[in-house]
Design an enzyme around this catalytic site. Structure first.
Site, PDB file in Angstrom:
ATOM      1  CG  ASP A   1      58.244  39.402  85.452  1.00  0.00           C
ATOM      2  OD1 ASP A   1      59.365  39.426  84.906  1.00  0.00           O
ATOM      3  OD2 ASP A   1      57.389  38.537  85.203  1.00  0.00           O
ATOM      4  N   GLY A   2      58.471  42.447  88.986  1.00  0.00           N
ATOM      5  CA  GLY A   2      58.151  43.679  89.703  1.00  0.00           C
ATOM      6  C   GLY A   2      59.327  44.635  89.730  1.00  0.00           C
TER       7      GLY A   2
ATOM      8  NE  ARG B   1      25.484  48.719  89.637  1.00  0.00           N
ATOM      9  CZ  ARG B   1      25.206  47.706  90.449  1.00  0.00           C
ATOM     10  NH1 ARG B   1      24.760  46.557  89.959  1.00  0.00           N
ATOM     11  NH2 ARG B   1      25.372  47.821  91.760  1.00  0.00           N
TER      12      ARG B   1
ATOM     13  CG  ASP C   1      34.296  43.485  92.264  1.00  0.00           C
ATOM     14  OD1 ASP C   1      33.158  43.955  92.459  1.00  0.00           O
ATOM     15  OD2 ASP C   1      34.729  42.472  92.848  1.00  0.00           O
TER      16      ASP C   1
ATOM     17  CB  ALA D   1      50.775  40.880  84.715  1.00  0.00           C
ATOM     18  CE1 TYR D   2      44.232  41.593  89.761  1.00  0.00           C
ATOM     19  CE2 TYR D   2      44.333  43.950  89.292  1.00  0.00           C
ATOM     20  CZ  TYR D   2      43.787  42.887  89.987  1.00  0.00           C
ATOM     21  OH  TYR D   2      42.796  43.115  90.903  1.00  0.00           O
TER      22      TYR D   2
ATOM     23  CG  LEU E   1      46.736  35.009  82.231  1.00  0.00           C
ATOM     24  CD1 LEU E   1      46.190  34.901  80.810  1.00  0.00           C
ATOM     25  CD2 LEU E   1      48.142  34.421  82.297  1.00  0.00           C
ATOM     26  CB  SER E   2      44.630  36.631  87.599  1.00  0.00           C
ATOM     27  OG  SER E   2      44.544  38.025  87.853  1.00  0.00           O
TER      28      SER E   2
END
Length: 299
Positions: free
Chosen positions: A78-79, A179, A181, A193-194, A196-197
């Site tokens: 996928d990348g 506030r 991350d 992808a990201y 979902l995590s």
């Protein structure tokens, strides 16, 4: 949008692959030979030409592929397809993926089933139109960076592991101060992808929507928000931050943004035309890739 298409065959095929991925050179070589046996014109993207013997084939820079090809076949995971999308979409070149990666949400065809390509080249396939995002980083009146993303635009912590304070606006309307991350702004494609995590929802590819997924928010009531894909998202980095966070598009590039700067995200004006075999089924892909097979319904 997903539709079965019957159209004149693809005759000029460009090949692309990512160096360093196991099995890619071998699959590229086998694919080249197979396409030649089908009497197709094969064009090699410059990096692919370094991986296989293409002495008798035309080699073309990535940004000029549309001038010579009517289909781009990408070998990798996928990348690799994300990277290819950044090249193909501005040129409006259709893309087909051969999976040499781990998950393969976007790359359908296994390397041992290259014969599936024959029907596709003859005009029998499903074409899926997937939208991208365009992100713009501004500091004052200056545009610092601009880029596109098939998966996501992500606000990330800076070099120090500290929370970021930022305001979210949708269509110039204030939504909230957070506030956290960071924040993931994802397309339906990127929702598996990201995002979902990070606890984001899975969005069906045919939805004209995007999701805003906070990363480790300080307030437990902060939850993902799904909005119309025609919206404009503005993220304003609080001047109170003592570090400069980063903005990333599909993990391809990372740009620092100073406190007080803004990140604008909107739908990109060109979509990706993703090609699938006629038996492609999105839910089959979810079951296989997310290990839902054990709970598959008996039909």
């Amino acid at each position: 949008m997903l539709k079965i298409v019957s159209k004149p065959s693809f005759n000029r095929i460009a090949l692309m692959g990512r160096e360093g991925v196991e099995g890619v050179p071998e699959t590229l070589a086998a694919l080249k030979d197979y396409l030649v046996s089908l009497n197709r014109e094969v064009i090699l993207e410059e990096n692919a030409a370094h991986m296989i013997d293409g002495s008798r084939l035309l080699t073309v820079p990535a940004n000029d592929l549309k001038k010579k090809a009517d289909l781009l076949i990408v070998v990798g995971g996928d990348g690799s397809l994300l990277n290819a999308a950044h090249i193909a979409v501005p040129q409006q070149l259709s893309v087909l993926g051969i999976n040499r990666g781990r998950l393969g949400f976007l790359t359908d065809i296994p390397p041992n089933e290259l014969t599936q390509i024959s029907d596709i080249l003859d005009g029998h396939y499903r074409e899926e139109v997937r939208f991208l995002l365009e992100g713009t980083v501004e500091e004052g009146d200056e545009i610092v960076a601009q880029g596109i993303a098939l998966n996501d635009i992500v606000l990330l912590p800076g070099n120090a592991p500290k929370m970021i304070e930022f305001d979210i606006f949708i269509n110039d309307e204030f939504v909230c101060n957070q506030r956290a991350d960071g924040l993931i702004i994802t397309t339906p494609t990127g929702s598996t992808a990201y995002a979902l995590s990070g606890g984001g929802p899975i969005l069906h590819p045919q939805l004209n929507a995007m999701a805003l997924v906070p990363m480790f928010p300080h307030t437990l009531s902060s939850r993902p928000i799904v909005v119309d894909a025609e919206s404009q998202i503005k993220i304003t980095i609080s001047p109170e931050n003592d570090v400069s966070p980063y903005v990333s598009n599909d993990g391809q590039e990372r740009v620092s943004i100073k406190p007080g700067g803004n990140v604008y995200t909107r739908k990109y004006h060109y979509p990706l035309h993703l090609i699938h075999p006629t038996d492609y089924n999105y839910y089959d892909t979810l079951r296989r890739k997310l290990d839902w097979e054990k709970r598959a319904a008996k039909v």
